[in-house]
Scaffold this active site. Structure first.
Site, PDB file in Angstrom:
ATOM      1  CG  HIS A 260      -9.603   3.644   8.448  1.00  0.00           C
ATOM      2  ND1 HIS A 260      -9.569   4.283   9.617  1.00  0.00           N
ATOM      3  CD2 HIS A 260      -9.491   4.750   7.401  1.00  0.00           C
ATOM      4  CE1 HIS A 260      -9.717   5.760   9.598  1.00  0.00           C
ATOM      5  NE2 HIS A 260      -9.723   5.779   8.051  1.00  0.00           N
ATOM      6  CG  ASP A 261      -6.770   6.248   6.414  1.00  0.00           C
ATOM      7  OD1 ASP A 261      -7.356   5.608   5.530  1.00  0.00           O
ATOM      8  OD2 ASP A 261      -7.250   7.119   7.234  1.00  0.00           O
TER       9      ASP A 261
ATOM     10  CD  GLU B 199      -5.146   4.735   0.123  1.00  0.00           C
ATOM     11  OE1 GLU B 199      -5.451   3.522  -0.327  1.00  0.00           O
ATOM     12  OE2 GLU B 199      -5.151   5.657  -0.850  1.00  0.00           O
ATOM     13  CG  ASP B 200      -2.976   7.260   3.830  1.00  0.00           C
ATOM     14  OD1 ASP B 200      -2.905   7.026   2.848  1.00  0.00           O
ATOM     15  OD2 ASP B 200      -3.684   7.335   4.841  1.00  0.00           O
TER      16      ASP B 200
ATOM     17  CG  HIS C  53      -8.717  10.332  10.215  1.00  0.00           C
ATOM     18  ND1 HIS C  53     -10.027  10.667  10.080  1.00  0.00           N
ATOM     19  CD2 HIS C  53      -8.402   9.337   9.416  1.00  0.00           C
ATOM     20  CE1 HIS C  53     -10.647  10.033   9.267  1.00  0.00           C
ATOM     21  NE2 HIS C  53      -9.748   9.125   8.578  1.00  0.00           N
TER      22      HIS C  53
ATOM     23  CG  ASP D 181     -12.511   7.307   6.823  1.00  0.00           C
ATOM     24  OD1 ASP D 181     -12.088   8.083   7.296  1.00  0.00           O
ATOM     25  OD2 ASP D 181     -12.568   7.014   5.671  1.00  0.00           O
TER      26      ASP D 181
HETATM   27 MN    MN Z   1      -9.645   7.715   6.795  1.00  0.00          MN
END
Ligand code: MN
Length: 755
Positions: free
Chosen positions: A93-94, A97-98, A68, A160
């Site tokens: 980018h994630d 967050e993740d 992704h 995204d």
């Molecule tokens: Mn994403």
């Protein structure tokens, strides 16, 4: 762009590893071919960092998660045209967050800029819209603020979203609607505003694909079927133009560009046309190479001359975006001419650079002006406007969305102040907008305007080039009606804030009155009795009660209090809503569109809620705004009373609900068994009037089709008749069949269902 359904079980780790490496090398190759500086090392580091951070995690589709961010980086680089900083940020980018990593980790490894962008992306992750209205506004605020800080945040977010839309097939239907609705409501307009034309078009098409799969496929198929015929017409049209362009010695391409599926669909819906009725299905585009920037416009006009020598010009449809580019940077010359077959054809004339900017928006400016930022002023101005709105106290979440959205699609007009200053406004702006833009005080005391020295009301709609002066009066005050008179977000916000202040005064006065009334009878337990009063008057908020008392629409006499307190508490609300949560995904903290982290954990829910009618009792309600009938694409919305209200998928109100209360949506479908004819629908018929046509119409409907007619409205004038009728039907198929039958009647030109 099809959803790639990798099944991890079928792929060996080595094959999967190769797939990941290939995807990344694709990004690198594309980057190396661009004319950015070649900062390969940091990109490779970002890739390795993200890959190890996401290792072992898969998307819902089953593919390794890292694919992704790689896909997002590819879009950022190859479709938007950004450089290494953005590619790295997209790859990462994630991560915050993740995974366990923090923004600090990013900063240490990749520096301030990338950390700041990743931080911005983390703050706005999980979609713009959260679970509550206030949260939505907050997220949206954050999005736009981070955008003002570094616009690359929103560009990467756009990439995204695009990738999530391209892979939307593996999501739950209810999530699909929410994401598709949100995309159409906010991301496509944002893409438009940013000039990302290609992305905007794809986002719209994908939204349509998930919201109306049948219509999408139908149009897609018809475009393919009509290709040969279109190609033939185009070749015929282009031949004489080609000959002349060749004589000019120009290097160019000329081709036919078919409208997007979404825009064809929208035109069909709005004008009640069938596919064949959309005549401007394609536009001709001429793109030429030009080394000398100064010659670009001249060449455009030379090409214009060639075209109009061969074909008749439509005098009102010349669009000169050469002299004044669109606010999003679009430059081109559009002309519409009549082809030999009698159809109007639009021809778009652009240089290679203009074309690039048109497709990729202002991001393309960077390609041409690396190091300079002069060209971004329009965008920056817009961002400043948005920041301006955000700094103001904002009334409520939904209002904020609406006001900002107002500014997204606007085509601007320019007006002059009495001093000769030029200010731009969205189309439709009024004298009152001008007043508020100059100063809040000027706005709140505005009483009239002078436009080109003539006296006009404050609601007067301005035109480009108007000279505007605002007249004020000290006793003037903002009123509720003013909200309907303004077009700009700034004015709307200011008026709302001022009205709110006024309202607050009334609420405070009302609160005093309530307390005073209760002090006499229930001095010990005022708070509890305020709740009882609210229940009695069916109000959910204390302020509503205070406001009504303050306005004296409710007067708390001793007898009113007595009856209010006798009343039993509201009955417990039914539990449909609780049951429904079993059908839809109820994991609240789940990052909406993103990974399924806990492998093997299966969510236990039904995906589709079936709309049933049993013994005359329905388990749903029909939304009055769009009156769907069986056969329509519909979506269910759980309202405050726990009822499932069904809307047509493309209903305007539904799309607002979709994007703002996505978690209350449920995927629905009509029950399969034959339904009774209990649904009311309206059809509109037009045609050439003749003796006996009405009798034939009614015969067809009532006798041949045996459809119950509830209402009939006919108007005939100058040989043309128009009629609308309300019918009782069982589903959409019957209506389609009826319309087809009616169109066969001699003289009928049009028969369509209307909302
Ligand atoms: Mn994403």
């Amino acid at each position: 762009m099809e959803n790639t359904e990798y099944n991890s079980l079928n792929l060996s780790p080595a094959v999967e590893e190769k797939m990941i490496e290939d995807a990344f090398n694709d990004v690198l190759d594309g980057y190396l071919k661009s004319n950015h500086r070649k900062k390969v090392e940091i990109i490779k580091r970002a890739y390795n960092f993200a890959k190890s951070a996401h290792s072992g995690i898969r998307r819902r589709s089953g593919e390794p998660y890292i694919l992704h961010p790689i896909a997002v980086a590819k879009i950022v680089s190859q479709e938007i045209g950004l450089g290494s900083t953005s590619i790295c940020s997209a790859l990462l980018h994630d991560v915050v967050e993740d995974t366990e990593y923090t923004v600090e980790d990013i900063r240490i490894n990749f520096g301030d800029k990338i950390a700041q962008i990743v931080d911005g992306l983390t703050k706005i992750s999980g979609g713009i819209f959260g679970d509550k209205a206030s949260l939505q506004a907050e997220n949206f605020r954050k999005l736009l603020l981070s955008m003002a800080e570094d616009v690359r945040v929103i560009l990467i977010k756009m990439a995204d979203r695009l990738h999530n839309m391209r892979t939307l097939g593996s999501m739950l239907p209810s999530k699909q609607y929410k994401i598709a609705g949100e995309t159409l409501y906010i991301y496509a307009p944002l893409a438009h505003r940013l000039g990302l034309f290609a992305i905007k078009t794809e986002l719209e098409d994908l939204s349509l694909k998930y919201q109306h799969p049948d219509k999408y496929n139908d149009i897609k198929q018809k475009i393919a079927q009509s290709e040969a015929q279109r190609e033939h017409a185009f070749e015929h049209f282009a031949a004489p133009i080609r000959a002349d362009l060749d004589k000019m010695g120009l290097k160019y391409t000329i081709n036919a560009r078919v409208k997007s599926i979404f825009s064809i669909w929208r035109k069909m819906e709005m004008k009640h046309l069938d596919f064949e009725g959309v005549y401007d299905l394609y536009a001709v585009r001429i793109v030429f190479d030009c080394d000398n920037e100064e010659d670009e416009k001249k060449i455009c006009w030379n090409i214009y001359t060639i075209i109009t020598e061969h074909y008749r010009l439509h005098p009102f449809r010349i669009r000169d975006w050469l002299s004044t580019p669109k606010p999003n940077g679009y430059q081109a010359l559009h002309v519409t001419v009549m082809g030999d077959d009698g159809n109007w054809v639009e021809v778009q004339i652009r240089s290679r650079k203009m074309d690039d900017i048109a497709e990729r928006g202002f991001a393309a400016h960077w390609k041409y002006k690396i190091g300079e930022s002069e060209e971004e002023t329009e965008l920056e101005e817009w961002l400043k406007k948005i920041t301006d709105i955000l700094k103001d106290p904002t009334p409520s979440g939904i209002d904020l969305l609406d006001t900002i959205k107002l500014n997204l699609y606007s085509h601007d007009i320019s007006i002059f102040t009495p001093k000769g200053d030029l200010i731009t406004f969205p189309k439709g702006a009024t004298v009152l907008d001008v007043a508020y833009s100059l100063h809040t005080e000027l706005g709140s005391h505005a009483i009239a305007g002078k436009v080109n020295h003539k006296l006009v009301p404050i609601s007067y709609v301005l035109h480009s080039g108007d000279q505007v002066e605002v007249l004020t009066s000290a006793t003037q005050q903002p009123e509720q009606e003013w909200l309907g008179m303004v077009k700009t977000a700034k004015a709307t916000n200011r008026i709302q804030a001022q009205l709110k202040k006024e309202k607050k005064k009334i609420i405070d006065a009302g609160e005093q009155k309530v307390i005073k009334a209760l002090e006499k009878s229930k001095p010990d337990d005022i708070s509890k009795y305020i709740d009882k009063l609210m229940a009695y008057f069916h109000m959910s908020q204390r302020d509503d009660l205070f406001y009504a008392v303050g306005l004296e629409t409710i007067v708390l006499t001793p007898s009113v209090l007595k009856t209010a307190f006798k009343q039993k508490q509201n009955e417990k609300k039914s539990s449909i809503l609780n049951k429904l949560w079993l059908f839809s995904d109820k994991k609240k903290n789940n990052n909406q569109s993103e990974p399924v982290k806990k492998e093997g954990k299966k969510l236990n829910f039904k995906e589709i809620y079936v709309l049933k009618t049993e013994n005359g009792i329905k388990n749903y309600e029909i939304a009055p705004c769009c009156s769907p009938i069986p056969g329509d694409d519909v979506v269910g919305y759980v309202d405050d009373n726990n009822h499932v209200v069904v809307h047509k998928m493309d209903c305007g109100i539904a799309s607002k609900l979709k994007s703002t209360f996505g978690n209350r949506l449920i995927a629905t479908k009509w029950e399969e068994s034959p339904l009774v004819s209990t649904f009311l629908t309206t059809i509109s018929i037009e045609g050439i009037d003749r003796m006996g046509i009405l009798r034939e119409l009614i015969h067809e409907i009532s006798i041949n089709m045996a459809i119950d007619m509830r209402k009939l409205n006919i108007e005939a004038k100058d040989g043309i008749f128009k009629c609308s009728m309300v019918l009782k039907v069982s589903d959409a198929k019957i209506v389609d069949r009826l319309c087809r039958q009616i169109k066969k009647i001699d003289g009928v030109k049009k028969a369509v269902r209307i909302s």
